[in-house]
Design an enzyme around this catalytic site. Structure first.
Site, mmCIF file in Angstrom:
data_model
loop_
_atom_site.group_PDB
_atom_site.id
_atom_site.type_symbol
_atom_site.label_atom_id
_atom_site.label_comp_id
_atom_site.label_asym_id
_atom_site.label_seq_id
_atom_site.Cartn_x
_atom_site.Cartn_y
_atom_site.Cartn_z
ATOM 1 C CE LYS A 104 -4.530 0.796 0.381
ATOM 2 N NZ LYS A 104 -5.661 -0.101 0.079
HETATM 3 P P1 NAD Z 1 -13.121 7.660 -1.998
HETATM 4 O O1 NAD Z 1 -12.093 8.703 -1.853
HETATM 5 O O2 NAD Z 1 -13.742 7.421 -3.326
HETATM 6 O O3 NAD Z 1 -14.331 7.960 -0.962
HETATM 7 C C1 NAD Z 1 -14.114 8.156 0.400
HETATM 8 C C2 NAD Z 1 -15.432 8.591 1.041
HETATM 9 O O4 NAD Z 1 -15.259 8.662 2.462
HETATM 10 C C3 NAD Z 1 -15.901 9.979 0.598
HETATM 11 O O5 NAD Z 1 -17.305 9.948 0.421
HETATM 12 C C4 NAD Z 1 -15.546 10.854 1.800
HETATM 13 O O6 NAD Z 1 -16.381 12.000 1.898
HETATM 14 C C5 NAD Z 1 -15.786 9.887 2.940
HETATM 15 N N1 NAD Z 1 -15.127 10.301 4.172
HETATM 16 C C6 NAD Z 1 -13.844 10.703 4.328
HETATM 17 N N2 NAD Z 1 -13.626 11.031 5.615
HETATM 18 C C7 NAD Z 1 -14.781 10.817 6.268
HETATM 19 C C8 NAD Z 1 -15.192 10.973 7.615
HETATM 20 N N3 NAD Z 1 -14.344 11.426 8.547
HETATM 21 N N4 NAD Z 1 -16.474 10.645 7.941
HETATM 22 C C9 NAD Z 1 -17.320 10.209 7.009
HETATM 23 N N5 NAD Z 1 -16.999 10.036 5.716
HETATM 24 C C10 NAD Z 1 -15.739 10.341 5.358
HETATM 25 O O7 NAD Z 1 -12.484 6.326 -1.414
HETATM 26 P P2 NAD Z 1 -12.865 4.811 -1.718
HETATM 27 O O8 NAD Z 1 -11.973 4.328 -2.780
HETATM 28 O O9 NAD Z 1 -14.345 4.684 -1.842
HETATM 29 O O10 NAD Z 1 -12.388 4.113 -0.362
HETATM 30 C C11 NAD Z 1 -13.213 4.042 0.807
HETATM 31 C C12 NAD Z 1 -12.721 2.922 1.703
HETATM 32 O O11 NAD Z 1 -12.765 1.683 0.984
HETATM 33 C C13 NAD Z 1 -11.274 3.045 2.185
HETATM 34 O O12 NAD Z 1 -11.156 2.444 3.459
HETATM 35 C C14 NAD Z 1 -10.498 2.216 1.169
HETATM 36 O O13 NAD Z 1 -9.251 1.782 1.661
HETATM 37 C C15 NAD Z 1 -11.475 1.082 0.986
HETATM 38 N N6 NAD Z 1 -11.289 0.303 -0.249
HETATM 39 C C16 NAD Z 1 -11.278 0.900 -1.472
HETATM 40 C C17 NAD Z 1 -11.129 0.125 -2.609
HETATM 41 C C18 NAD Z 1 -11.197 0.703 -3.990
HETATM 42 O O14 NAD Z 1 -11.183 -0.092 -4.954
HETATM 43 N N7 NAD Z 1 -11.297 1.997 -4.184
HETATM 44 C C19 NAD Z 1 -10.951 -1.259 -2.498
HETATM 45 C C20 NAD Z 1 -10.982 -1.842 -1.224
HETATM 46 C C21 NAD Z 1 -11.160 -1.044 -0.111
#
Ligand code: NAD
Length: 418
Positions: A104
């Site tokens: 990561k």
């Molecule tokens: P993203 O940047 O697209 O979205 C993140 C979201 O979280 C946004 O809506 C933001 O407003 C919200 N957020 C941020 N801080 C916050 C807070 N303090 N309280 C409430 N909401 C908050 O990110 P993503 O890619 O959707 O990732 C989200 C989670 O999923 C992370 O933990 C990431 O590691 C995990 N994840 C992502 C993927 C992927 O393919 N993108 C895969 C596996 C896991």
């Protein structure tokens, strides 16, 4: 006191390793990361100033295949967080049976404070700073919080510009989550959400729970949260509350996730969405619903918040949303969890499909991607459920045991050099 995410991983890992009787030598290897890079690099801002950024890449383990994992752009990114996220990637790939290790990375900055051209230069300069520490058969980044297909395209272009011309075309699998035009896969954008929904569907079948009558709440409405919400709508389930970094909203009559996604893409957040009421964050967590999908950041379900949660199932779209204390409370309260390392692994599985398509110069149809994703995740779910019964333990520990068995087997076969 600030919780160390990497300590949380250590506690989860230790519990599973002890329960299954993991070989002590292998336990020692897996409880450390392999490589950790911290790079400070200068970037020219739009106004001519130079700013120095700190970027990270942690490679946890590559016994099962090349290092693999996303890149996060967020002010809270630090070595502790990246170590934890890298380690979870190793477990995720092992559970789903894809030939990858775990890594990561990220840059500690708030991208909302920078222009698009600045973000492009920051992404490119970070890629350049990482140099040969990433590579298509060595370490393959992907999107995570605040990174997206456009950023992957810039990383790709920068990486390819630094390798000899004769191997450029054979190197486009250096990064996944690319735009389709730049070698991306159909279905990668929705893959993590699609996987979360497949896992919820499996849970509902097991529990004989009717998803068409379900209500759900989602924390984080970015890639993972919005896709999960939109795809669950297809089962007839009703979204009743959403929280993101801008605020929390609720409407017990139902919120249309497609309509909300259009609003969020224009307004950059759920705040002021006209078809729901604005609520406080603690009210959001207390809402009575069937399913809670955390899809934002870590440690959201902890000793303080776990007692407030009022659902039957927590389906972890985010990585590490539940602390060990939160886990214990949910377990005692009889709330089911589909743990992150199983629940959100759809992203890395379709990243693997993208990587395979690139290596073979193929383009798969969406149906093929979805079908193969379902098969991988369905098998992984069944394995975790069976191990949870075998050891009479919680699902997170069971998921770890599935991963650790796969890693233990490979180490026992290969031995340790010299
Ligand atoms: P993203 O940047 O697209 O979205 C993140 C979201 O979280 C946004 O809506 C933001 O407003 C919200 N957020 C941020 N801080 C916050 C807070 N303090 N309280 C409430 N909401 C908050 O990110 P993503 O890619 O959707 O990732 C989200 C989670 O999923 C992370 O933990 C990431 O590691 C995990 N994840 C992502 C993927 C992927 O393919 N993108 C895969 C596996 C896991």
């Amino acid at each position: 006191m600030e919780t160390s995410l990497y300590e949380n991983v250590g506690r989860q890992f230790g519990k599973a390793a002890d329960m299954m009787g993991l070989d002590e030598n292998i336990k020692a290897i897996l409880s450390q990361t392999t490589n950790e890079f911290v790079v400070n690099f200068p970037v020219k801002m739009d106004d001519g100033r130079i700013e120095v950024f700190t970027g990270y890449r942690v490679q946890h383990n590559n016994a099962l295949g090349p290092y693999k994992g996303g890149l996060r752009f967020h002010p809270a990114v630090d070595l502790d967080e990246v170590r934890a996220l890298a380690t979870w990637m190793t477990w995720k790939s092992a559970i789903t049976g894809i030939p990858y290790g775990g890594a990561k990375g990220g840059i500690a900055f708030d991208p909302t404070q920078y222009s698009k051209t600045e973000i492009e230069r920051i992404s490119r300069r970070f890629t350049y700073a990482l140099g040969n520490n990433i590579g298509p058969e060595y370490d393959i980044p992907a999107p995570d919080v605040n990174t997206n297909p456009q950023i992957m395209a810039w990383i790709l272009d920068t990486y390819l510009s630094t390798v000899p011309a004769s191997i450029r075309q054979a190197s486009i699998h250096v990064v996944t989550g690319k735009p389709i035009e730049a070698g991306g896969s159909k279905g990668r954008d929705k893959a993590t959400g699609q996987g979360v929904v497949y896992m919820i569907e499996k849970w509902a079948t097991d529990k004989k729970f009717d998803l068409s009558k379900a209500t759900y709440i989602v924390q984080g409405f970015g890639n993972v949260g919005s896709w999960t919400a939109r795809l669950l709508k297809g089962y007839g389930a009703k979204l009743i509350a959403v929280e993101d970094v801008t605020g929390s909203i609720a409407n017990l009559e139902g919120i249309d996730p497609d309509n909300l996604a259009v609003f969020v893409s224009k307004e950059n957040g759920v705040k002021n969405y006209p078809k729901a009421d604005s609520i406080k964050s603690d009210q959001f967590l207390k809402i009575n619903a069937d399913i809670f999908i955390p899809a934002a950041l870590e440690n959201q379900i902890n000793a303080e918040t776990a007692p407030l949660i009022n659902v039957k199932l927590v389906a972890e779209g985010a990585n590490g949303p539940t602390s060990p204390e939160g886990d214990e409370i949910l377990f005692k309260r009889g709330i089911d969890i589909i743990p992150d390392i199983l629940c959100n692994s759809g992203g890395v599985v379709v990243s693997y499909f993208e990587w395979l398509q690139n290596k073979r110069s193929e383009f798969w149809d969406l149906d093929e991607v979805d079908h193969k994703l379902y098969r991988k995740l369905s098998d992984a779910y069944d394995k975790v459920r069976d191990v949870s019964r075998e050891f009479n333990t919680d699902w997170r520990t069971a998921a770890y045991i599935v991963a650790l068995r796969a890693l233990e087997n490979v180490y026992k076969r290969r031995g340790i050099f010299p």
